[in-house]
Design a protein around this motif. Sequence first.
Motif, PDB file in Angstrom:
ATOM      1  N   VAL A   1       0.852  -1.197   0.000  1.00  0.00           N
ATOM      2  CA  VAL A   1       0.000   0.000   0.000  1.00  0.00           C
ATOM      3  C   VAL A   1       0.884   1.241   0.000  1.00  0.00           C
ATOM      4  CG1 VAL A   1      -2.006  -1.085   1.093  1.00  0.00           C
ATOM      5  CG2 VAL A   1      -0.203  -0.100   2.525  1.00  0.00           C
ATOM      6  N   ALA A   2       0.312   2.346  -0.456  1.00  0.00           N
ATOM      7  CA  ALA A   2       1.123   3.552  -0.659  1.00  0.00           C
ATOM      8  C   ALA A   2       1.349   4.311   0.644  1.00  0.00           C
ATOM      9  CB  ALA A   2       0.448   4.457  -1.687  1.00  0.00           C
ATOM     10  N   SER A   3       0.336   4.376   1.532  1.00  0.00           N
ATOM     11  CA  SER A   3       0.482   5.265   2.697  1.00  0.00           C
ATOM     12  C   SER A   3       0.464   4.485   4.007  1.00  0.00           C
ATOM     13  CB  SER A   3      -0.679   6.268   2.712  1.00  0.00           C
ATOM     14  OG  SER A   3      -1.882   5.580   3.065  1.00  0.00           O
ATOM     15  N   LEU A   4       0.978   5.117   5.042  1.00  0.00           N
ATOM     16  CA  LEU A   4       0.959   4.513   6.386  1.00  0.00           C
ATOM     17  C   LEU A   4      -0.475   4.354   6.874  1.00  0.00           C
ATOM     18  CD1 LEU A   4       3.917   6.445   8.099  1.00  0.00           C
ATOM     19  CD2 LEU A   4       3.957   4.194   6.988  1.00  0.00           C
ATOM     20  N   GLU A   5      -1.315   5.302   6.530  1.00  0.00           N
ATOM     21  CA  GLU A   5      -2.726   5.229   6.969  1.00  0.00           C
ATOM     22  C   GLU A   5      -3.396   4.005   6.351  1.00  0.00           C
ATOM     23  OE1 GLU A   5      -1.190   7.851   5.654  1.00  0.00           O
ATOM     24  OE2 GLU A   5      -0.902   8.974   7.532  1.00  0.00           O
ATOM     25  N   GLU A   6      -3.135   3.773   5.054  1.00  0.00           N
ATOM     26  CA  GLU A   6      -3.719   2.590   4.409  1.00  0.00           C
ATOM     27  C   GLU A   6      -3.185   1.312   5.056  1.00  0.00           C
ATOM     28  OE1 GLU A   6      -2.361   4.064   0.451  1.00  0.00           O
ATOM     29  OE2 GLU A   6      -4.116   2.980  -0.279  1.00  0.00           O
ATOM     30  N   CYS A   7      -1.924   1.318   5.409  1.00  0.00           N
ATOM     31  CA  CYS A   7      -1.310   0.126   6.025  1.00  0.00           C
ATOM     32  C   CYS A   7      -1.977  -0.185   7.357  1.00  0.00           C
ATOM     33  CB  CYS A   7       0.184   0.395   6.212  1.00  0.00           C
ATOM     34  SG  CYS A   7       1.164  -1.073   6.542  1.00  0.00           S
ATOM     35  N   THR A   8      -2.198   0.841   8.146  1.00  0.00           N
ATOM     36  CA  THR A   8      -2.877   0.650   9.441  1.00  0.00           C
ATOM     37  C   THR A   8      -4.298   0.138   9.231  1.00  0.00           C
ATOM     38  OG1 THR A   8      -1.580   2.429  10.451  1.00  0.00           O
ATOM     39  CG2 THR A   8      -3.650   1.826  11.542  1.00  0.00           C
ATOM     40  N   ALA A   9      -5.023   0.785   8.322  1.00  0.00           N
ATOM     41  CA  ALA A   9      -6.436   0.424   8.084  1.00  0.00           C
ATOM     42  C   ALA A   9      -6.546  -0.999   7.547  1.00  0.00           C
ATOM     43  CB  ALA A   9      -7.052   1.413   7.102  1.00  0.00           C
ATOM     44  N   TYR A  10      -5.648  -1.347   6.613  1.00  0.00           N
ATOM     45  CA  TYR A  10      -5.696  -2.687   6.006  1.00  0.00           C
ATOM     46  C   TYR A  10      -5.396  -3.761   7.044  1.00  0.00           C
ATOM     47  CZ  TYR A  10      -5.865  -5.657   1.904  1.00  0.00           C
ATOM     48  OH  TYR A  10      -6.262  -6.580   0.963  1.00  0.00           O
ATOM     49  N   GLY A  11      -4.430  -3.466   7.889  1.00  0.00           N
ATOM     50  CA  GLY A  11      -4.073  -4.426   8.942  1.00  0.00           C
ATOM     51  C   GLY A  11      -5.222  -4.665   9.896  1.00  0.00           C
ATOM     52  N   GLN A  12      -5.907  -3.577  10.276  1.00  0.00           N
ATOM     53  CA  GLN A  12      -7.052  -3.707  11.201  1.00  0.00           C
ATOM     54  C   GLN A  12      -8.203  -4.447  10.524  1.00  0.00           C
ATOM     55  OE1 GLN A  12      -7.654   0.438  12.096  1.00  0.00           O
ATOM     56  NE2 GLN A  12      -6.232   0.430  13.871  1.00  0.00           N
ATOM     57  N   GLN A  13      -8.441  -4.108   9.248  1.00  0.00           N
ATOM     58  CA  GLN A  13      -9.583  -4.695   8.532  1.00  0.00           C
ATOM     59  C   GLN A  13      -9.391  -6.184   8.272  1.00  0.00           C
ATOM     60  OE1 GLN A  13     -10.158  -2.734   4.781  1.00  0.00           O
ATOM     61  NE2 GLN A  13     -11.865  -4.023   4.155  1.00  0.00           N
ATOM     62  N   HIS A  14      -8.161  -6.587   8.008  1.00  0.00           N
ATOM     63  CA  HIS A  14      -7.924  -7.984   7.591  1.00  0.00           C
ATOM     64  C   HIS A  14      -7.187  -8.812   8.635  1.00  0.00           C
ATOM     65  CE1 HIS A  14      -9.330  -7.304   3.445  1.00  0.00           C
ATOM     66  NE2 HIS A  14      -8.824  -6.107   3.599  1.00  0.00           N
ATOM     67  N   GLY A  15      -6.851  -8.174   9.756  1.00  0.00           N
ATOM     68  CA  GLY A  15      -6.153  -8.925  10.821  1.00  0.00           C
ATOM     69  C   GLY A  15      -4.813  -9.459  10.369  1.00  0.00           C
ATOM     70  N   CYS A  16      -4.160  -8.737   9.446  1.00  0.00           N
ATOM     71  CA  CYS A  16      -2.882  -9.261   8.938  1.00  0.00           C
ATOM     72  C   CYS A  16      -1.715  -8.517   9.586  1.00  0.00           C
ATOM     73  CB  CYS A  16      -2.824  -9.149   7.419  1.00  0.00           C
ATOM     74  SG  CYS A  16      -3.020  -7.499   6.762  1.00  0.00           S
ATOM     75  N   LEU A  17      -0.532  -9.050   9.375  1.00  0.00           N
ATOM     76  CA  LEU A  17       0.682  -8.382   9.857  1.00  0.00           C
ATOM     77  C   LEU A  17       0.843  -7.054   9.116  1.00  0.00           C
ATOM     78  CD1 LEU A  17       3.156 -11.417   9.741  1.00  0.00           C
ATOM     79  CD2 LEU A  17       2.442 -10.191  11.823  1.00  0.00           C
ATOM     80  N   THR A  18       1.405  -6.072   9.816  1.00  0.00           N
ATOM     81  CA  THR A  18       1.651  -4.786   9.167  1.00  0.00           C
ATOM     82  C   THR A  18       3.148  -4.489   9.218  1.00  0.00           C
ATOM     83  OG1 THR A  18       1.341  -3.589  11.256  1.00  0.00           O
ATOM     84  CG2 THR A  18      -0.622  -3.865   9.839  1.00  0.00           C
ATOM     85  N   ALA A  19       3.663  -3.951   8.115  1.00  0.00           N
ATOM     86  CA  ALA A  19       5.080  -3.564   8.050  1.00  0.00           C
ATOM     87  C   ALA A  19       5.172  -2.203   7.371  1.00  0.00           C
ATOM     88  CB  ALA A  19       5.884  -4.588   7.261  1.00  0.00           C
TER      89      ALA A  19
END
Length: 235
Positions: free
Chosen positions: A43-61
């Motif tokens: 993902v392009a932004s940190l905000e998207e990374c946070t949101a995607y991680g919360q939405q899908h329960g996946c690891l975030t980097a």
Amino acid sequence: CFSPDLLPLYDLRGQVAVIVDILRASSTIVTALGEGVTHVFPVASLEECTAYGQQHGCLTAAERDGLPAAGFDLGNSPFGFLEASRPVRGRALTISTTNGTAALRRSLAAEAVVVGAFLNLAAVADFARQQGRDVLVVCAGWKGQFCLEDTVFGGALAERLAADFDVSSSDATLAALHLWQQGKTNLPAYLLQSAHVRRLNSLEASQDFEFCMRVDAYAGVLPLWQDDRLVDAAL
Ligand code: MLT
């Protein structure tokens, strides 16, 4: 393509785009999939990374300017996927980095998008050979600037494909090939002169550089972009 900013000069349609950010996004993605991560969502932004991680329960980097971004499970070091204390096998991952994930997302008009690193050079060459299409190596660079290590990778790939493709058809390919031939006998020593290697050393991440120089450490791993995610297309 020496920088994603030059992509408008190329017609990606029908081509195989090989996205490379040796230090470190493409090396990290190859390592993550090689260590059992199931899917990678760049993902392009940190905000998207946070949101995607919360939405899908996946690891975030996430990484910015070579440093791990605060508030995420991992930064952008391949070693983050090798720590026994954090099992990653079977988990999905969303990742955002300074250069590599942006380069990937800007290359989606290609017929096929694969992620290349020295770690999986043979897998990338095998895939490119099978496609019978032109190949464009998209170097992530650093904030739009040329990165030696990404272009040297392009030369290494060109040398592997020299029997199957006309690698003299572009000056950029020839330049990359000559740089690879200059450095291939001792790749780490040659790339020590790279600006990003010096940057990583100043951030005490020199061990990442040595790891990313391990040619074909993940011989069977080919991160291939399909639908909206990177999957490990084991050859
Ligand atoms: C990236 O991977 O996008 C950057 O090149 C920065 C890094 O990880 O050091």
